[in-house]
Enzyme design. Structure first.
Site, short mmCIF file in Angstrom:
data_model
loop_
_atom_site.label_atom_id
_atom_site.label_comp_id
_atom_site.label_asym_id
_atom_site.label_seq_id
_atom_site.Cartn_x
_atom_site.Cartn_y
_atom_site.Cartn_z
N TYR A 157 -10.91 -5.04 2.59
CA TYR A 157 -10.21 -4.80 3.77
C TYR A 157 -10.99 -4.81 4.92
CZ TYR A 157 -6.68 -2.05 6.20
OH TYR A 157 -5.62 -1.35 7.10
N ASP B 219 -5.78 7.87 10.94
CA ASP B 219 -4.62 7.44 11.45
C ASP B 219 -4.01 7.82 12.66
OD1 ASP B 219 -3.73 7.88 8.15
OD2 ASP B 219 -3.17 6.07 9.17
N GLU C 134 0.88 -1.16 0.16
CA GLU C 134 0.00 0.02 -0.01
C GLU C 134 1.09 1.03 -0.01
OE1 GLU C 134 -2.90 0.25 3.26
OE2 GLU C 134 -3.67 -1.55 2.80
O1 IGP Z 1 -1.13 0.99 11.03
P1 IGP Z 1 -2.18 -0.20 11.27
O2 IGP Z 1 -2.52 -0.48 12.54
O3 IGP Z 1 -0.95 -1.47 10.80
O4 IGP Z 1 -3.10 -0.46 10.25
C1 IGP Z 1 -2.82 -0.57 8.74
C2 IGP Z 1 -2.87 0.68 8.13
O5 IGP Z 1 -1.80 1.34 8.56
C3 IGP Z 1 -3.18 1.01 6.69
O6 IGP Z 1 -3.80 0.26 5.97
C4 IGP Z 1 -3.71 2.55 6.70
C5 IGP Z 1 -2.98 3.71 6.79
N1 IGP Z 1 -3.77 4.65 6.87
C6 IGP Z 1 -5.17 4.16 7.19
C7 IGP Z 1 -6.31 4.73 7.27
C8 IGP Z 1 -7.40 4.03 7.10
C9 IGP Z 1 -7.52 2.75 7.00
C10 IGP Z 1 -6.39 2.11 6.86
C11 IGP Z 1 -5.14 2.81 6.80
#
Ligand code: IGP
Length: 273
Positions: A179, A64, A53
């Site tokens: 997702y 975030d 990603e």
């Molecule tokens: O950071 P984590 O807890 O490992 O989760 C994945 C996430 O970082 C990535 O998929 C993502 C980054 N920013 C996001 C905002 C919403 C959903 C998902 C995301």
């Protein structure tokens, strides 16, 4: 692009044949700078990631947690990274021989600001196979979905444990993978997950034949293994972005950059098992 096999679909087919679960890292592009992002993506591939990603840094990353917020701040302050820069990083990574399927991860505003038509002209044929826009609900994504389909890019939806009856509607339209967000709240490393997570993943699994992946809070090999029996992919963001943050001093000194990349590679290799 419509009739070509999408690289995300090909990756999941290969993994199914190997009986493996996809490891899908997330990184913020431009953290600490654009050229280093290409090298980090290469390190993720060497470590055994199956797709990645590519996060477009954003000034207001509402979903975030602090780790990714800081990464966005570094990218925006060091290099004022734009959507165009991120797509150029995808192209440079392809040109550097990186084969990983790329999923562009962006909040909706940068796409709206850029203009949907121009955005899809920009991303088409740049080696981007998927798109995640966390703040674009399916109720509002018809126009963008049609343009993504036309460009052969999979619009990957998110479902949360609270999505309930929406799960079926979201899963039915999903392309690439669904997702599944493991917990409520924002991204960030967690010790435990939403208490109904197993039932939630089973519900999503039964709602679609499209691959499903889980993300939010995953930071260790045992957590990856715990989910591997229930999903086709595991997404890890903050834990990897934290490793990048720790390595920034090394990544920014020419004679220590390889050591910094090696630290990131070692962490992701450990996750992959
Ligand atoms: O950071 P984590 O807890 O490992 O989760 C994945 C996430 O970082 C990535 O998929 C993502 C980054 N920013 C996001 C905002 C919403 C959903 C998902 C995301």
């Amino acid at each position: 692009m419509g009739n070509q096999v999408n690289a995300i679909d090909a990756a999941f087919q290969r993994l199914r044949g190997e009986g493996r679960t996809a490891l899908i890292p997330f990184l913020t592009i431009g953290d600490p700078d654009l050229a280093t992002s290409v090298e980090i993506i290469g390190a993720l591939e060497q470590a055994g990631a199956d797709m990645v990603e590519l996060g477009v840094p954003y000034s207001d990353p509402l979903a975030d947690g602090p780790v990714i917020q800081r990464a966005s701040e570094r990218a925006l302050s060091n290099a004022r990274v734009t959507l165009v820069d991120c797509i150029e990083v995808a192209e440079q990574s392809r040109n550097a021989g990186i084969k990983l399927p790329f999923i562009l991860f962006t909040y909706y505003n940068p796409v709206l600001q850029y203009g949907l038509e121009r955005f899809f002209e920009l991303v088409t044929a740049k080696g981007i196979s998927g798109l995640i826009i966390p703040d674009l609900p399916i109720e509002e994504d018809a126009e963008l979905r049609a343009m993504a389909e036309e460009a052969g890019i999979h619009l990957i939806p998110l479902v949360a444990p609270t999505s309930n009856d929406r799960v079926k509607r979201i899963a039915a339209k999903a392309r690439g993978f669904v997702y599944c967000v493991s917990s409520l709240g924002v991204t960030g490393v967690r010790a435990d997950f939403h208490q109904g997570i197993d039932e939630f993943l089973a519900t999503v699994r039964s709602a679609t034949d499209t691959p499903i992946a889980v993300g939010f809070g995953i930071s260790s090999r045992e957590q990856v293994e715990r989910f591997s029996k229930q999903v086709d992919g595991v997404i890890v963001g903050s834990a990897i972005v934290r490793k990048i943050e720790e390595a920034v001093p090394l990544l920014q000194s020419p004679d220590k950059k390889q050591e910094g990349l090696a630290q990131i590679r070692a962490f992701v290799s450990e996750l992959r098992g």
